[in-house]
Design a protein around this motif. Structure first.
Motif, PDB file in Angstrom:
ATOM      1  N   GLU A   2       0.837  -1.195   0.000  1.00 23.70           N
ATOM      2  CA  GLU A   2       0.000   0.000   0.000  1.00 23.70           C
ATOM      3  C   GLU A   2       0.879   1.255   0.000  1.00 23.70           C
ATOM      4  O   GLU A   2       1.578   1.539   0.961  1.00 23.70           O
ATOM      5  CB  GLU A   2      -0.897  -0.015   1.255  1.00 23.70           C
ATOM      6  CG  GLU A   2      -1.804   1.175   1.389  1.00 23.70           C
ATOM      7  CD  GLU A   2      -3.038   1.097   0.500  1.00 23.70           C
ATOM      8  OE1 GLU A   2      -3.715   2.114   0.356  1.00 23.70           O
ATOM      9  OE2 GLU A   2      -3.320   0.013  -0.046  1.00 23.70           O
ATOM     10  N   ALA A   4       0.265   5.137  -0.478  1.00 22.26           N
ATOM     11  CA  ALA A   4      -0.789   6.145  -0.593  1.00 22.26           C
ATOM     12  C   ALA A   4      -0.550   7.053  -1.791  1.00 22.26           C
ATOM     13  O   ALA A   4       0.567   7.513  -2.024  1.00 22.26           O
ATOM     14  CB  ALA A   4      -0.871   6.961   0.690  1.00 22.26           C
ATOM     15  N   PHE A   5      -1.595   7.284  -2.550  1.00 23.97           N
ATOM     16  CA  PHE A   5      -1.628   8.178  -3.710  1.00 23.97           C
ATOM     17  C   PHE A   5      -0.785   7.696  -4.891  1.00 23.97           C
ATOM     18  O   PHE A   5      -0.513   8.464  -5.814  1.00 23.97           O
ATOM     19  CB  PHE A   5      -1.194   9.607  -3.321  1.00 23.97           C
ATOM     20  CG  PHE A   5      -2.008  10.211  -2.224  1.00 23.97           C
ATOM     21  CD1 PHE A   5      -3.324  10.589  -2.447  1.00 23.97           C
ATOM     22  CD2 PHE A   5      -1.469  10.386  -0.967  1.00 23.97           C
ATOM     23  CE1 PHE A   5      -4.083  11.140  -1.433  1.00 23.97           C
ATOM     24  CE2 PHE A   5      -2.218  10.936   0.060  1.00 23.97           C
ATOM     25  CZ  PHE A   5      -3.537  11.318  -0.175  1.00 23.97           C
ATOM     26  N   ALA A  33       1.035  15.267  -0.920  1.00 23.36           N
ATOM     27  CA  ALA A  33       0.669  13.886  -1.259  1.00 23.36           C
ATOM     28  C   ALA A  33       1.721  13.240  -2.153  1.00 23.36           C
ATOM     29  O   ALA A  33       2.017  12.056  -2.016  1.00 23.36           O
ATOM     30  CB  ALA A  33      -0.691  13.853  -1.945  1.00 23.36           C
ATOM     31  N   ALA A  41      -0.148  15.032   6.763  1.00 27.49           N
ATOM     32  CA  ALA A  41      -0.946  14.274   5.794  1.00 27.49           C
ATOM     33  C   ALA A  41      -1.995  15.195   5.173  1.00 27.49           C
ATOM     34  O   ALA A  41      -2.711  15.898   5.885  1.00 27.49           O
ATOM     35  CB  ALA A  41      -1.613  13.089   6.477  1.00 27.49           C
ATOM     36  N   LEU A  44      -7.861  14.658   2.071  1.00 25.67           N
ATOM     37  CA  LEU A  44      -8.263  13.940   0.854  1.00 25.67           C
ATOM     38  C   LEU A  44      -9.178  14.775  -0.028  1.00 25.67           C
ATOM     39  O   LEU A  44      -9.112  14.697  -1.260  1.00 25.67           O
ATOM     40  CB  LEU A  44      -8.948  12.621   1.212  1.00 25.67           C
ATOM     41  CG  LEU A  44      -8.043  11.511   1.722  1.00 25.67           C
ATOM     42  CD1 LEU A  44      -8.863  10.300   2.160  1.00 25.67           C
ATOM     43  CD2 LEU A  44      -7.036  11.108   0.682  1.00 25.67           C
ATOM     44  N   ASP A  75      -4.545   1.705  -4.397  1.00 20.95           N
ATOM     45  CA  ASP A  75      -4.300   2.031  -2.996  1.00 20.95           C
ATOM     46  C   ASP A  75      -5.521   2.788  -2.479  1.00 20.95           C
ATOM     47  O   ASP A  75      -6.250   3.417  -3.242  1.00 20.95           O
ATOM     48  CB  ASP A  75      -3.011   2.857  -2.843  1.00 20.95           C
ATOM     49  CG  ASP A  75      -3.076   4.171  -3.596  1.00 20.95           C
ATOM     50  OD1 ASP A  75      -3.424   5.190  -2.974  1.00 20.95           O
ATOM     51  OD2 ASP A  75      -2.781   4.173  -4.808  1.00 20.95           O
ATOM     52  N   ARG A  76      -5.759   2.689  -1.196  1.00 20.14           N
ATOM     53  CA  ARG A  76      -6.986   3.234  -0.586  1.00 20.14           C
ATOM     54  C   ARG A  76      -7.126   4.737  -0.826  1.00 20.14           C
ATOM     55  O   ARG A  76      -8.198   5.219  -1.183  1.00 20.14           O
ATOM     56  CB  ARG A  76      -6.978   2.928   0.917  1.00 20.14           C
ATOM     57  CG  ARG A  76      -8.191   3.410   1.655  1.00 20.14           C
ATOM     58  CD  ARG A  76      -9.298   2.384   1.583  1.00 20.14           C
ATOM     59  NE  ARG A  76     -10.355   2.799   2.484  1.00 20.14           N
ATOM     60  CZ  ARG A  76     -11.613   2.903   2.105  1.00 20.14           C
ATOM     61  NH1 ARG A  76     -11.969   2.588   0.895  1.00 20.14           N
ATOM     62  NH2 ARG A  76     -12.527   3.292   2.957  1.00 20.14           N
ATOM     63  N   ALA A  77      -6.040   5.485  -0.653  1.00 23.15           N
ATOM     64  CA  ALA A  77      -6.109   6.940  -0.833  1.00 23.15           C
ATOM     65  C   ALA A  77      -6.452   7.293  -2.280  1.00 23.15           C
ATOM     66  O   ALA A  77      -7.296   8.167  -2.530  1.00 23.15           O
ATOM     67  CB  ALA A  77      -4.797   7.585  -0.412  1.00 23.15           C
ATOM     68  N   SER A  78      -5.831   6.625  -3.237  1.00 27.97           N
ATOM     69  CA  SER A  78      -6.120   6.897  -4.654  1.00 27.97           C
ATOM     70  C   SER A  78      -7.561   6.531  -4.987  1.00 27.97           C
ATOM     71  O   SER A  78      -8.241   7.252  -5.723  1.00 27.97           O
ATOM     72  CB  SER A  78      -5.172   6.108  -5.560  1.00 27.97           C
ATOM     73  OG  SER A  78      -3.867   6.613  -5.490  1.00 27.97           O
ATOM     74  N   GLN A  80     -10.148   6.590  -3.008  1.00 23.02           N
ATOM     75  CA  GLN A  80     -11.028   7.623  -2.456  1.00 23.02           C
ATOM     76  C   GLN A  80     -10.979   8.891  -3.294  1.00 23.02           C
ATOM     77  O   GLN A  80     -12.012   9.493  -3.606  1.00 23.02           O
ATOM     78  CB  GLN A  80     -10.644   7.918  -1.006  1.00 23.02           C
ATOM     79  CG  GLN A  80     -10.969   6.785  -0.070  1.00 23.02           C
ATOM     80  CD  GLN A  80     -10.460   7.035   1.342  1.00 23.02           C
ATOM     81  OE1 GLN A  80      -9.405   7.617   1.544  1.00 23.02           O
ATOM     82  NE2 GLN A  80     -11.227   6.570   2.320  1.00 23.02           N
TER      83      GLN A  80
END
Length: 180
Positions: A2, A4-5, A33, A41, A44, A75-78, A80
Motif C-alpha cells: 500500500e 498512498a496516492f 501527497a 498528511a 483527501l 491504494d486506498r487513498a487513490s 477515495q
C-alpha cells in the motif's frame, strides 16, 4: 504494498506542469501527497479537488479520458480521491473509466455508473478462434480451448498460438504447462 496516492501520482505526473495554476490549498495538498514538499498528511478532499482541477485544465486543450485498469488493486487513498473526482465530473470534458473485477464488495467506486463486460458467447468465441487457427482444428481441441478461455478474447487469441499444428489437428503431443 500500500503506497498512498500511488495511482493518483501516476495519472497526474503528465499534468504537473499545471500545478502552479492551482489554488494554494489544492497545490499544497497535492504537493504534500506526492512528496514534493514536507507537511502533515494532506486532506483527501483537497487532493481530490486538485486532481479534478488538473484534469479540467488538461481537458481545456482536448477531451481527457483516464482509464484505470485493475481498479480492485488501487491504494486506498487513490481510490477515495479518484472516486470523488469521478462523482464531480459534470461540465468538464473528462471521463474516468475504472475496469474492476467483480469482487462483490462495497468500495469507494460503488454507486458510479456500471457497464458489465462479460465474455464472448460460444458462437462468437468459435468465430474468433477460426480467425486464429487457419489449419485443421479437431473438434475436441476446439471445445477445450473455448472452455478454457471462458469467453476471454485475448485467451482465445493466445491459447492456440503456441500449440503445434499436429495437436490442433487432433494428434498426440506431450502436454506442456503454460500460463496465459
Amino acid at each position: 504494498m500500500e503506497l498512498a496516492f500511488a495511482t493518483v501520482h501516476q495519472l497526474c505526473v503528465p499534468l504537473l506542469d499545471r500545478l502552479d495554476s492551482l489554488p494554494e490549498p489544492q497545490r499544497d495538498a497535492l504537493g504534500t501527497a506526492f512528496g514534493l514538499h514536507a507537511g502533515p498528511a494532506p486532506d483527501l478532499f483537497l487532493v481530490g479537488l486538485a486532481v479534478l482541477s488538473l484534469f479540467a485544465a488538461a481537458a481545456e486543450d482536448r477531451p481527457l479520458v483516464c482509464v484505470i485498469d485493475d481498479a480492485q488493486w488501487l491504494d486506498r487513498a487513490s481510490e477515495q480521491v479518484l472516486a470523488s473526482v469521478a462523482r464531480r465530473l459534470f461540465a468538464e470534458s473528462v471521463a474516468c473509466v475504472f475496469a474492476v473485477r467483480d469482487s462483490g464488495e462495497e468500495d469507494e467506486l460503488s454507486g458510479l455508473p456500471v457497464m458489465e463486460v462479460a465474455g464472448l458467447r460460444d458462437d462468437d468465441a468459435h468465430a474468433l478462434l477460426r480467425t486464429v487457427v487457419l489449419g485443421p482444428l479437431d473438434d475436441q481441441v476446439r471445445d477445450q480451448i473455448i472452455t478454457e478461455a471462458r469467453g476471454n478474447p485475448l485467451a482465445l487469441l493466445e491459447l492456440p498460438r503456441d500449440l503445434p499444428s499436429l495437436k490442433l489437428a487432433g494428434g498426440f503431443v506431450a502436454p506442456t504447462a503454460r500460463t496465459l
